[in-house]
Design a protein around this motif. Structure first.
Motif, PDB file in Angstrom:
ATOM      1  N   GLY A   1      67.940 -29.077 -10.297  1.00 18.23           N
ATOM      2  CA  GLY A   1      69.278 -28.570 -10.074  1.00 18.23           C
ATOM      3  C   GLY A   1      69.208 -27.141  -9.567  1.00 18.23           C
ATOM      4  O   GLY A   1      68.117 -26.579  -9.386  1.00 18.23           O
ATOM      5  N   GLN A   2      70.375 -26.551  -9.331  1.00 20.25           N
ATOM      6  CA  GLN A   2      70.450 -25.189  -8.806  1.00 20.25           C
ATOM      7  C   GLN A   2      70.236 -24.141  -9.892  1.00 20.25           C
ATOM      8  O   GLN A   2      69.927 -22.985  -9.578  1.00 20.25           O
ATOM      9  N   GLY A   3      70.414 -24.517 -11.123  1.00 19.33           N
ATOM     10  CA  GLY A   3      70.216 -23.589 -12.219  1.00 19.33           C
ATOM     11  C   GLY A   3      71.512 -22.982 -12.712  1.00 19.33           C
ATOM     12  O   GLY A   3      72.481 -22.853 -11.960  1.00 19.33           O
ATOM     13  N   THR A   4      71.502 -22.599 -13.978  1.00 15.74           N
ATOM     14  CA  THR A   4      72.637 -21.905 -14.577  1.00 15.74           C
ATOM     15  C   THR A   4      72.100 -20.753 -15.416  1.00 15.74           C
ATOM     16  O   THR A   4      71.121 -20.900 -16.137  1.00 15.74           O
ATOM     17  N   GLN A   5      72.744 -19.597 -15.285  1.00 10.61           N
ATOM     18  CA  GLN A   5      72.260 -18.388 -15.954  1.00 10.61           C
ATOM     19  C   GLN A   5      72.720 -18.366 -17.411  1.00 10.61           C
ATOM     20  O   GLN A   5      73.910 -18.588 -17.705  1.00 10.61           O
TER      21      GLN A   5
ATOM     22  N   ALA B   1      67.522 -16.394 -19.331  1.00  9.23           N
ATOM     23  CA  ALA B   1      66.804 -17.033 -18.231  1.00  9.23           C
ATOM     24  C   ALA B   1      67.789 -17.849 -17.393  1.00  9.23           C
ATOM     25  O   ALA B   1      68.941 -18.060 -17.795  1.00  9.23           O
ATOM     26  N   VAL B   2      67.303 -18.305 -16.259  1.00 13.19           N
ATOM     27  CA  VAL B   2      68.011 -19.329 -15.511  1.00 13.19           C
ATOM     28  C   VAL B   2      67.481 -20.677 -15.999  1.00 13.19           C
ATOM     29  O   VAL B   2      66.265 -20.890 -16.046  1.00 13.19           O
ATOM     30  N   TYR B   3      68.388 -21.550 -16.367  1.00 18.04           N
ATOM     31  CA  TYR B   3      68.022 -22.856 -16.916  1.00 18.04           C
ATOM     32  C   TYR B   3      68.247 -23.928 -15.841  1.00 18.04           C
ATOM     33  O   TYR B   3      69.323 -24.000 -15.247  1.00 18.04           O
ATOM     34  N   TYR B   4      67.214 -24.728 -15.643  1.00 17.92           N
ATOM     35  CA  TYR B   4      67.245 -25.753 -14.606  1.00 17.92           C
ATOM     36  C   TYR B   4      67.187 -27.139 -15.221  1.00 17.92           C
ATOM     37  O   TYR B   4      66.340 -27.410 -16.083  1.00 17.92           O
ATOM     38  N   CYS B   5      68.032 -27.991 -14.741  1.00 20.00           N
ATOM     39  CA  CYS B   5      67.957 -29.407 -15.061  1.00 20.00           C
ATOM     40  C   CYS B   5      66.976 -30.067 -14.094  1.00 20.00           C
ATOM     41  O   CYS B   5      66.984 -29.742 -12.890  1.00 20.00           O
TER      42      CYS B   5
ATOM     43  N   TRP C   1      64.730 -30.155 -19.023  1.00 23.64           N
ATOM     44  CA  TRP C   1      65.108 -28.777 -18.743  1.00 23.64           C
ATOM     45  C   TRP C   1      63.882 -27.880 -18.616  1.00 23.64           C
ATOM     46  O   TRP C   1      62.917 -28.014 -19.382  1.00 23.64           O
ATOM     47  N   PHE C   2      63.957 -26.979 -17.644  1.00 22.10           N
ATOM     48  CA  PHE C   2      63.047 -25.863 -17.483  1.00 22.10           C
ATOM     49  C   PHE C   2      63.879 -24.591 -17.602  1.00 22.10           C
ATOM     50  O   PHE C   2      65.108 -24.613 -17.493  1.00 22.10           O
ATOM     51  N   ARG C   3      63.209 -23.480 -17.735  1.00 16.49           N
ATOM     52  CA  ARG C   3      63.865 -22.191 -17.626  1.00 16.49           C
ATOM     53  C   ARG C   3      62.918 -21.188 -16.986  1.00 16.49           C
ATOM     54  O   ARG C   3      61.707 -21.355 -17.032  1.00 16.49           O
ATOM     55  N   GLN C   4      63.520 -20.157 -16.407  1.00 21.43           N
ATOM     56  CA  GLN C   4      62.730 -19.092 -15.808  1.00 21.43           C
ATOM     57  C   GLN C   4      63.370 -17.764 -16.142  1.00 21.43           C
ATOM     58  O   GLN C   4      64.502 -17.486 -15.711  1.00 21.43           O
TER      59      GLN C   4
END
Length: 122
Positions: free
Chosen positions: A113-117, A92-96, A36-39
């Motif tokens: 992935g597309q991300g989830t808020q 943040a938006v969390y990305y797989c 996981w990443f986040r932005q």
């Protein structure tokens, strides 16, 4: 090709919990490192954590250590991120992400992935 689909984001009050899920499809999920990443708004993407196919995990980002936990279920092609004691700064938006390399996944993972808020209110 690996396709990643996140779910589980939403709005939660500070101190609450959320569990993010990421379902992978395409190539053999069990052979990949996933994580996981986040932005956050106005900030660079931040690596959170990753887990190899055999289990265990990389180190967690200091900002989430002791509050977040990653797990994966190879039988369901799914990776989870359990987030506890959430803070407004976790918004943040969390990305797989997925990659064949545990080294590369912490900086430039190949699949996203597309991300989830996730929004944490104070």
């Amino acid at each position: 090709q690996v396709r990643l689909a996140e779910s589980g984001g939403g709005l939660v009050q500070a101190g609450g919990s959320l569990r993010l899920s990421c379902v992978a499809s395409g190539r053999t999920f069990s052979s990949f490192v996933v994580g996981w990443f986040r932005q956050a708004p106005g900030k660079e993407r931040e690596f959170i954590v990753a887990v190899p196919w055999s289990g265990g995990s990389t180190d967690y980002a200091d900002s989430v250590k002791g509050r977040f936990a990653i797990s994966r279920d190879n039988t369901k092609n799914t990776v989870y991120l359990q987030m506890n004691s959430l803070k407004p700064e976790d918004t943040a938006v969390y990305y797989c992400v997925a990659d064949g390399s545990i080294m590369r996944i912490t900086t430039t993972p190949y699949y996203w992935g597309q991300g989830t808020q996730v929004t944490v209110s104070s």
